[in-house]
Design an enzyme around this catalytic site. Sequence first.
Site, PDB file in Angstrom:
ATOM      1  N   SER A  33       0.853  -1.189   0.000  1.00 18.68           N
ATOM      2  CA  SER A  33       0.000   0.000   0.000  1.00 18.68           C
ATOM      3  C   SER A  33       0.884   1.232   0.000  1.00 18.68           C
ATOM      4  CB  SER A  33      -0.918   0.011   1.227  1.00 18.68           C
ATOM      5  OG  SER A  33      -0.160   0.125   2.414  1.00 18.68           O
ATOM      6  N   GLY A  76       2.200   2.928  -2.202  1.00 16.31           N
ATOM      7  CA  GLY A  76       3.298   2.980  -3.146  1.00 16.31           C
ATOM      8  C   GLY A  76       4.555   2.233  -2.742  1.00 16.31           C
ATOM      9  N   GLU A  85     -10.056   2.868  -8.585  1.00 13.65           N
ATOM     10  CA  GLU A  85      -9.147   3.758  -9.301  1.00 13.65           C
ATOM     11  C   GLU A  85      -9.137   3.452 -10.796  1.00 13.65           C
ATOM     12  OE1 GLU A  85      -5.207   4.592  -7.613  1.00 13.65           O
ATOM     13  OE2 GLU A  85      -5.794   3.293  -5.938  1.00 13.65           O
ATOM     14  N   GLU A 113      -7.031  -0.145  -9.951  1.00 11.54           N
ATOM     15  CA  GLU A 113      -7.033  -0.890  -8.700  1.00 11.54           C
ATOM     16  C   GLU A 113      -8.314  -0.625  -7.933  1.00 11.54           C
ATOM     17  OE1 GLU A 113      -2.306  -1.427  -7.707  1.00 11.54           O
ATOM     18  OE2 GLU A 113      -3.445  -0.001  -6.494  1.00 11.54           O
ATOM     19  N   ASP A 165      -7.605   6.904   0.336  1.00  9.60           N
ATOM     20  CA  ASP A 165      -6.850   8.081   0.770  1.00  9.60           C
ATOM     21  C   ASP A 165      -7.179   9.318  -0.064  1.00  9.60           C
ATOM     22  OD1 ASP A 165      -5.564   7.061  -1.475  1.00  9.60           O
ATOM     23  OD2 ASP A 165      -3.646   6.705  -0.472  1.00  9.60           O
ATOM     24  N   THR A 166      -7.377   9.152  -1.372  1.00 15.57           N
ATOM     25  CA  THR A 166      -7.732  10.315  -2.193  1.00 15.57           C
ATOM     26  C   THR A 166      -9.091  10.887  -1.794  1.00 15.57           C
ATOM     27  OG1 THR A 166      -8.777   8.995  -3.935  1.00 15.57           O
ATOM     28  CG2 THR A 166      -6.420   9.388  -4.131  1.00 15.57           C
ATOM     29  N   ARG A 211       3.131  10.486   5.208  1.00 19.66           N
ATOM     30  CA  ARG A 211       1.996  11.400   5.347  1.00 19.66           C
ATOM     31  C   ARG A 211       1.698  11.637   6.822  1.00 19.66           C
ATOM     32  NH1 ARG A 211      -0.908   8.127   1.201  1.00 19.66           N
ATOM     33  NH2 ARG A 211      -2.186   7.357   2.910  1.00 19.66           N
TER      34      ARG A 211
END
Length: 387
Positions: A150, A152, A258, A271, A278-279, A357
Amino acid sequence: MTKKIMLLGSGELGKEFTIAAKRAGLHVIACDRYNDAPAMQVADEREVFSMLDGDALAAAVEKHRPDIIVPEIEAIRTERLFDFEKQGIQVVPSARAVNFTMNRRAIRDLASRELGLRTAKYFYAKTFEDFKRAADEIGFPCVVKPLMSSSGHGQSYVHNDDELQAAFHEAMEEGRGDVKEVIIEEFIDFDSEFTLLTVTQKNTPTIFCPPIGHVQKGGDYRESWQPYCITEEALKQAQHMADEVTKSLSGYGLWGVEFFMTKQGEVIFSELSPRPHDTGMVTLGHTINLNEFELHLRAIMGWPIPAIHLEHNGCSAVVLAKENADHEPTFDLMEALKEDRTRVRIFGKPDQHKGRRMGVVLCYGSLDADMNALREKAKRLAATIIK
């Protein structure tokens, strides 16, 4: 009688979901592999253990006897969820959905081979020799990812033969869980990426949020905005694909689906996450009438969702740690809070590593507000939060 929810994974998404659940009078047990994770700070109870330890997971379930289990991360012994479901515990969205979507092989094969959805060309590899053959077949550039990861982690772009060894090693090392396999994909020359938050419900039809545009760096979200401008035909394509894959996986809740949008206007499935995305944190900035965490909760509980409608143009930009340290950074909210229609959310992570983050800035305006100006504002303010 108050429902008891066990949250598996207690990051920033879990924290916002817990806040939504507590506002509705529910009891939440937050679980994660480390203590004082963000959701633990607002939950009723906490458990610290590795969810890849099936026995530890079963022991926590036996101890608390939750009514509902809500997974928030990929690193879970997902086969145990079928056992819990047989015991009468509601798994969100379903044990099948979580088992499929926590592994890129399962979800990609479902989307491409079983449902016939348009995806990037892809191969799997467990050895470098197989990986090299797949790269020769796909060509350069190509994208390499662990089968389970997850944010990235372990993802890279490969431009030539000289980069293959490092990319394969990184993907194998950074993969979560005990799955040691990678996926190698063709590079889609996309114009943009977007997320379609999709809500599956028990007794009413699947509904969709206005699409969310986003920018990722190294596979990790950096900014998002809602609404994302898309043609009616492209939106119908995305909704059809999201409906097909979520219906096949079964269950109730909010999903982050996505897509790539090519320069030719083609929509390509990328995906899927069986939980808030998160977006979708942009929805915390008053873009729609119910944020993604409230929508997830309502769908889980079988509560009505009368409508989802756009209320503001809005965007989000993440706040990133600048160093590696075993403590939180020092936050300064003064510059951001001077601005009207701006919100800051600090996640409460107890330590930091460079690029992690740590929070998010949310900016919003009227439905005719200039989105590019809002995005620049959010990014500018996000850069002031950590000195």
